[in-house]
Design an enzyme around this catalytic site. Structure first.
Site, PDB file in Angstrom:
ATOM      1  N   PRO A 128       0.849  -1.199   0.000  1.00 58.25           N
ATOM      2  CG  PRO A 128      -0.596  -1.509   1.784  1.00 58.25           C
ATOM      3  CD  PRO A 128       0.705  -1.980   1.247  1.00 58.25           C
ATOM      4  CE  LYS A 129       2.651   7.372  -3.599  1.00 56.66           C
ATOM      5  NZ  LYS A 129       2.192   8.479  -2.766  1.00 56.66           N
ATOM      6  CB  ILE A 130       1.498   4.645   4.065  1.00 48.91           C
ATOM      7  CG1 ILE A 130       1.768   3.141   4.125  1.00 48.91           C
ATOM      8  CG2 ILE A 130       0.811   5.125   5.338  1.00 48.91           C
ATOM      9  CD1 ILE A 130       0.558   2.293   4.259  1.00 48.91           C
TER      10      ILE A 130
END
Length: 570
Positions: A128-130
């Site tokens: 995931p791209k936080i």
């Protein structure tokens, strides 16, 4: 987190296919507008890096960076990666050099672009791209000695003092190396956050604000940490993930998946977009397991990782032109025409902003860039003005009461738009229901002087229709047949077609003939419709308007039953 250290040259990987058209401006204005945009971007950069204030969302920022690149090319000036300002905004801000540079991420547009990037690459992982704030952690013999912001990728602010208030940042780890450096994302802890329905919830700005404050705040205890890079760490991704878990940072291993194909990445992107997660995200990151040695890392976009963001909730659009439409009853609506954008699988080229007063409120001009969102039922709405061109047009104010329900029964000068609206209504589903007679056809007939009032089209022939621009013999025959059917329409349909006030339409139609409608007194209307004197005044003003009287007489001559005196009931 926004990768401000990089300059997106475009949103795809084939530059020759992605360049935007140059604006139709003289060189002097192109230079003026480009300088102004560059200055605005620099202002946003400074506010973000030195004060933690995200004044503009990532998608909009990247779009304007692309626009600046396009304009620089149009001006024949060099385009290079933009490095954010390194000077401190205050002498109180301590700046420290990173042991290893923070790299940025290129962003892809779609699954096809992803497939091109994947070609020839192996050992791939998706995470995931936080949506948080990037940091560097430095441990010496297992003890935390430094926590710093990403800054410009080479230098960052010293946040070490804040680490003690953030439980997710371990003060010690089970490691005895002389130095161990980790790069990761501070994020706002959430409970069951669903990105698809809740959006970003301003999470990144809250984290940045807490870290930028001179004093500690309760928010610091609500921060989590996701480690996404370990410069010069274990050679393989699986080894790095396992070792991070052993050191006390298990989140990366829990949210890293091995992948091979674009469809696999698309699956995880969709799942994380809709799944309940402990953090906000804005897309996914795809990484190669093998990374170069840390000494080769630069503060620009990495070659071994890429980002694929979620569909934007908002989209930046450039205003192409502004048009004021006049409805059949005189209501004016401003339509803002846009250079085409894609939002939620919809291609948008225009948005309505309402009345001319709204236009004055927004202060819009061609060339301005605005943020567009989809409201209920997918209706595009102008959310805000993001950037205005410096050179504003001279637009004289106009009288908003210029048009009414009793103006423009003929296409006289200045009345073309309202008259066209009257014709379009006349042939539409709420009136005569004439097939093949939409706005475009009426416009052609009107511009060719074939239609000069609301009923003289009854005298058109197939040949005269076919001779109008954009029409032909077949259309001429079909339209003529529809026009002849108009004579068979009901009295109620004709009353609606000529613009009779809607609130009294049923009572008027019950009179069976126009002369009976004319003979009703004010008291009769008030009693029959159950309305006040103001509405009665509107009805009588319409009935006795000279253009309406002329129209009713003409319809009688054309043997329209409810207007023909010969057919008047005794």
């Amino acid at each position: 987190m926004r990768q401000i250290v990089k300059r997106l040259l475009m949103l795809c990987f084939l530059p020759a296919q992605c360049f935007a058209a140059c604006p139709d401006w003289p060189q002097s204005r192109l230079s003026l507008e480009t300088q102004a945009l560059t200055a605005q971007l620099l202002h946003w950069d400074r506010r973000y890096h030195h004060f933690g204030q995200s004044l503009i969302d990532d998608v909009t920022y990247d779009s304007l960076r692309n626009k600046e690149s396009d304009w620089l090319r149009c001006a024949g000036l060099p385009v290079s990666e933009a490095i954010p300002p390194r000077e401190a905004s205050s002498a109180q801000i301590a700046v420290t050099q990173h042991p290893f540079a923070h790299t940025g991420l290129k962003k892809i547009r779609d699954e096809a672009a992803l497939a091109r990037w994947l070609s020839g690459r192996e050992d791939l992982w998706v995470q995931p791209k936080i949506d948080g704030v990037a940091v560097t952690l430095v441990y010496q013999k297992g003890k935390l000695v430094s926590l710093m912001s990403r800054g410009d990728g080479l230098m960052g602010q010293d946040w070490t003092a804040k680490a003690a208030f953030i439980p997710a940042i371990l003060p010690t780890i089970p490691d005895r190396r002389e130095q161990l450096v980790l790069q990761g994302e501070l994020y706002l802890l959430m409970n069951g956050h669903q990105q698809a329905s809740l959006g970003g919830m301003n999470a990144r700005a809250k984290v940045a604000g807490a870290m930028m404050r001179h004093s500690s705040s309760a928010t610091l205890s609500q921060l989590g940490l996701f480690i996404w890079s370990w410069p010069d760490g274990p050679k393989t991704m699986q080894a790095r993930l396992s070792e991070l878990t052993r050191l006390g940072f298990p989140l990366a291993e829990s949210f890293s998946q091995p992948v091979k194909l674009a469809k696999d990445i698309a699956h995880w992107r969709e799942q994380w977009f809709r799944q309940s997660l402990p953090f906000a995200t804005d897309g996914v990151v795809i990484r190669q397991g093998q990374e170069p040695a840390g000494r080769y890392w630069k503060n620009n976009t990495a070659e071994w990782a890429i980002a694929w963001k979620y569909p934007p909730q908002t989209q930046l659009a450039e205003i192409r032109s502004i048009e004021t439409l006049v409805g059949r009853r005189g209501k004016r609506t401003v339509i803002v025409h846009l250079n085409a954008i894609k939002l939620d699988d919809k291609t948008l080229t225009k948005v309505s902003i309402g009345s001319p007063e709204k236009l004055r409120h927004w202060d819009l001009a061609p060339g301005d860039h605005v943020s567009i969102v989809l409201a209920g039922q997918g209706i595009p709405v102008l959310e805000k003005v993001v950037w205005r061109v410096k050179q504003r047009p001279n637009t004289p104010d106009t009288d908003i009461n210029e048009f009414t329900a009793l103006t423009c029964f003929k296409p006289t000068a200045g009345c073309e738009q309202q008259f066209l609206s009257r014709l379009t209504w006349l042939s539409g589903p709420n009136a005569l229901k004439l097939r093949g007679l939409g706005e475009a056809t009426w416009r052609s007939l009107m511009n060719d002087k074939k239609v000069t009032d609301l009923a003289d089209w009854l005298n058109l022939t197939p040949e005269s229709i076919a001779a109008s621009p954009g029409l032909g013999p077949k259309q001429g025959q079909n339209i003529y047949a529809e026009l002849q059917l108009a004579k068979q329409k009901t009295f109620r349909q004709w009353l609606s077609a000529i613009g009779f006030p809607t609130f009294a339409l049923n009572v008027a139609a019950s009179q069976k003939h126009w002369r009976e409608v004319e003979s009703l007194t004010a008291e009769g209307w008030q009693k029959s419709v159950g309305i006040g004197k103001k509405r009665v005044g509107e009805i009588l003003a319409f009935i006795h308007h000279p253009d309406v009287q002329e129209l009713a007489e003409f319809l009688g001559q054309q043997r329209i039953p409810a207007f023909d005196l010969a057919g008047m009931p005794e």
